[in-house]
Design a protein around this motif. Sequence first.
Motif, PDB file in Angstrom:
ATOM      1  N   ARG A 106       0.754   6.465   1.498  1.00 41.75           N
ATOM      2  CA  ARG A 106       0.186   5.215   1.988  1.00 41.75           C
ATOM      3  C   ARG A 106      -1.276   5.178   1.548  1.00 41.75           C
ATOM      4  O   ARG A 106      -2.081   6.022   1.930  1.00 41.75           O
ATOM      5  N   THR A 111       5.957  10.195  -0.703  1.00 46.91           N
ATOM      6  CA  THR A 111       5.588   8.808  -0.420  1.00 46.91           C
ATOM      7  C   THR A 111       4.161   8.812   0.100  1.00 46.91           C
ATOM      8  O   THR A 111       3.814   9.586   1.000  1.00 46.91           O
ATOM      9  N   TRP A 170       0.799  -1.225   0.000  1.00 45.09           N
ATOM     10  CA  TRP A 170       0.000   0.000   0.000  1.00 45.09           C
ATOM     11  C   TRP A 170       0.829   1.271   0.000  1.00 45.09           C
ATOM     12  O   TRP A 170       0.271   2.364  -0.106  1.00 45.09           O
ATOM     13  N   ILE A 171       2.153   1.184   0.119  1.00 45.08           N
ATOM     14  CA  ILE A 171       3.005   2.374   0.169  1.00 45.08           C
ATOM     15  C   ILE A 171       3.770   2.492  -1.155  1.00 45.08           C
ATOM     16  O   ILE A 171       4.468   1.556  -1.564  1.00 45.08           O
TER      17      ILE A 171
END
Length: 948
Positions: free
Chosen positions: A642, A640, A607-608
């Motif tokens: 999530r 970045t 998910w990241i």
Amino acid sequence: MAKIYCFLFLLFSFTHCFAQKESSFWLSQYYGLNFGQFPPTTIPPAPGSSYHVNRASVADASGNLLFSTDGMSYFDKTGQVMPNGQGISVTWGTTYLPVIIAPVPGSTTQYYSFMVRQPLSTTQADYDTKLRYSLIDMSLNNGKGDVVQKDVAIADTQHDGFTLIKTPDDPNYWLISQSMFGDTLNAYRINQQGIAKIPVKTEHLRSFGDVNFDGNFLKASPDGRFLTLSVASAMNLNTENKNILQVLRFDNQTGHFTPFRQLSRSGTINSNPSIQTYLQSTTEFSADSRFLYVVEDSVYLYIANQNSVQVTSNKTLVCYDLAASNATFFDQSRQVLFKFPEAPYDLLAFMQLTPQKKIVISDVTDIDFGIAKAFSVIQNPSACTIAQKGFSYQTIPAGNSIASILPVFPPWYFHEPSTEDNFAGPDALVCNHQSLKLGTTPRPNYTYNWQPTGLVSNANTANPTYQPSIPTTSANDTVRFYAKMTDLTGCVYYDSVQVIVKGVNTWKIQGSRSVCPGVKGVSYWIEDKWKGKQITWQVQGGTIVSGQNTDTIRVDWNTSNLQASVSAISINTNGCQDNINPFPVKVFKFLETEQPKGRDTLLCSQWIETYRILPTNGSVYDWQVINGQVIAGQGSAQVTIRWEPTMQAGKVWINESVNTALEICFGRSDTLTVINPKTVGNENVHLYNVSGVLNQPSQLKLQYVIQKQPFYLPEVLIQTRILGQLNWQNAGTTTTNSQTTFITNQPLDSLVSEYRLVAFTICGDSAISEIHRNILLQGTGIETGKKIALTWSPYTTWSGGIASYEVLRKLDDQSDFSTLTTSTQSQATLPGTTEGFQYCFYVTGQSTSGAYQSLSNQLCLTFENPLFIPNVITPDGDGKNDTWHPEPLNLYSANQVRIVNQWGIKVFEARDYQGDWGAANLPSGVYYYEFVATERKQAFKGFLQVFK
């Protein structure tokens, strides 16, 4: 200019001829000729034995005789036998064997003398077919020469026909011989170190058919490119013999030969009389190696009895153009120079170039002893037309030469490059941006043609221009142009030129396409690590502040400019300009921020992810996210994020802002949608229809769509189960990118089955389509009521339901089905069973949308429908039983009927009887019939009672 050109040509020709006077002396037992000039002067015949083999000699560059041989001894220039010069051969051999003298490469005083002895005697003591050489050193014996090596064997079992071959650019040469057995050419390399012990072999030259060498003479062209060789084909001994003359191409680097052209002639054999046309192996080339001269010899043989044999020879001198572009044009280039008078002997006509580049031809003219008293001449063998070639018949005295033999010299002595060669110009190496002028100085009154025509400016000029197209790769691009030049006489010359367009690289400029007016220090660079010789940058609407002549620059942009750009000129290591497209830049306060770059489909259960754009100096980036969270890098060109594990799709975009001394600028990027493959499933897998296939009883057609294909693996399973069962079975596979597929071996005529598709996501999860069933058609015939009852399983899976069913029928041998009725129910009762013997049906279901149609299985029912023939008729005109009418006559319409009375007299006969006989004009009584159903191959007989 024309006069100067002609003078230079004559001067060149004179000096070239002078340098080839090594072949001046032509010596025989019967004649001597000095070709230091033309016509030649008569000199005393050669010293030596009375054996009339071919003599050989060599002169110096000024035409002074050095030494000669009769094939058995070597004689100095005074006619005396050289030291060690006797006893050359072990025995004497054939009449025509050649002896060739050639200089040792790199020496001015030493000479090789080559020969083969193929003896007339076959006793073991005499039989010797070795290819041999002797070495003569003219620096010895006070300049008169000495034989320092004698009868050195090179190879055994060789034909006496051999030659030497040499190209103009090579100081060394090759000795070419023929193996006695088989079809092998042997090439021995000769250089300053000596004669190679192991030859280069060219075997099985059968490109022109099943052929074998016949052991005759070899002839090499003066430029060393070609070799002629006579071969004989495998013959049908009862009908035909084929004589073939091959022209082989020689590779001077490897020593190998390859087929180039061929000539063939046929004739009858084993018949009396017999006729055979031979292509004699004693060929010759023009000095420029363009024209090949051949003697065709038509031999007529008639045997009256054992004491009376008639042989007649009719020779024809022809030439062929080796510059012809293909085999067909080569055959069509044949020109006849001369037809020799008929002669009673089938003997060879020899040909040999002279130092003046003329060709001397010998021919037997004495009808008693085969003696040639004079030689003929081709005056200009390199000329194109017959008139220019100038054939002269029997103009040189031959001294009563038996067998019309001529000496053999190294062919390169006579090489003379054509004055018309190289008119296409030298090969060239150019860059893509350079135009190239082809050709050389135009010849007055010549016409030109260039191929390929589409690549030059004018295909019909001496100097067309070639503009290379822009290469797209770093590899060189090679183009060969073929030029044809024709003079006023119609003579055609051919040449070609190779042009290499040097390869270039293609580079792309990277950097910010949208910037704020007044922004400073914005970077631009060449992607993929530029490599080249030189690079120069140019900027429109801004100023380069650093990096000129490197692969990266920094630019200060000026005021608003919608047409600004960055460009570069790159010169590669070839010295050519690479391909670099200008890079457009928009300088304006409303920024066109680029869309974020990164993964738009998440990895399974990850998910990241990281997202980025190319940074512009001075810009601040505010990242916006739906169904996720920025956990690092907010405000920069890289963040970045999530993502939420349960989302189906997320979104990310950027708000960009920058303040300069000139403007306050802002922009918003396009949105990047990010898909979570873990939430992709059945909703994208749709089976829309299943259907039988007409006349394919076990084949099923499936129509389907797989949406969002990138999220599914390519292979899709097709599964089936019998209606009412639980477990599914694999019936086949298909692919996500198709929309129609077929499976076979399905029990469509006996069972109702269910079908579905099973796809798999890239995360390995299964996705299952809707379930569809086939239509099963069943039915029976009701004989008593003459009806047919049909039932079928309903089609229940279409989203809008069924619109209607259509019942189609085909009778007996009919080729096509036709619609019989339509219904919204899953059954139908049809009237009549007497229209045919076999009734075939199928049902189609139609969806309410009209997009899909499903076919059932095909059902066929058979009915006997026997023929009932009445035996009583009452033709009284009351309309009842007035005629004889078998039933059902419509099914037996192909028939033959014959009726006779009680005495056997025929009273009625018909073909394809229609039931209309009523015994007109006949009395009541008993009659007898014969009814033959021709198609069904049945016959019926009986009696018939007529009551009137």
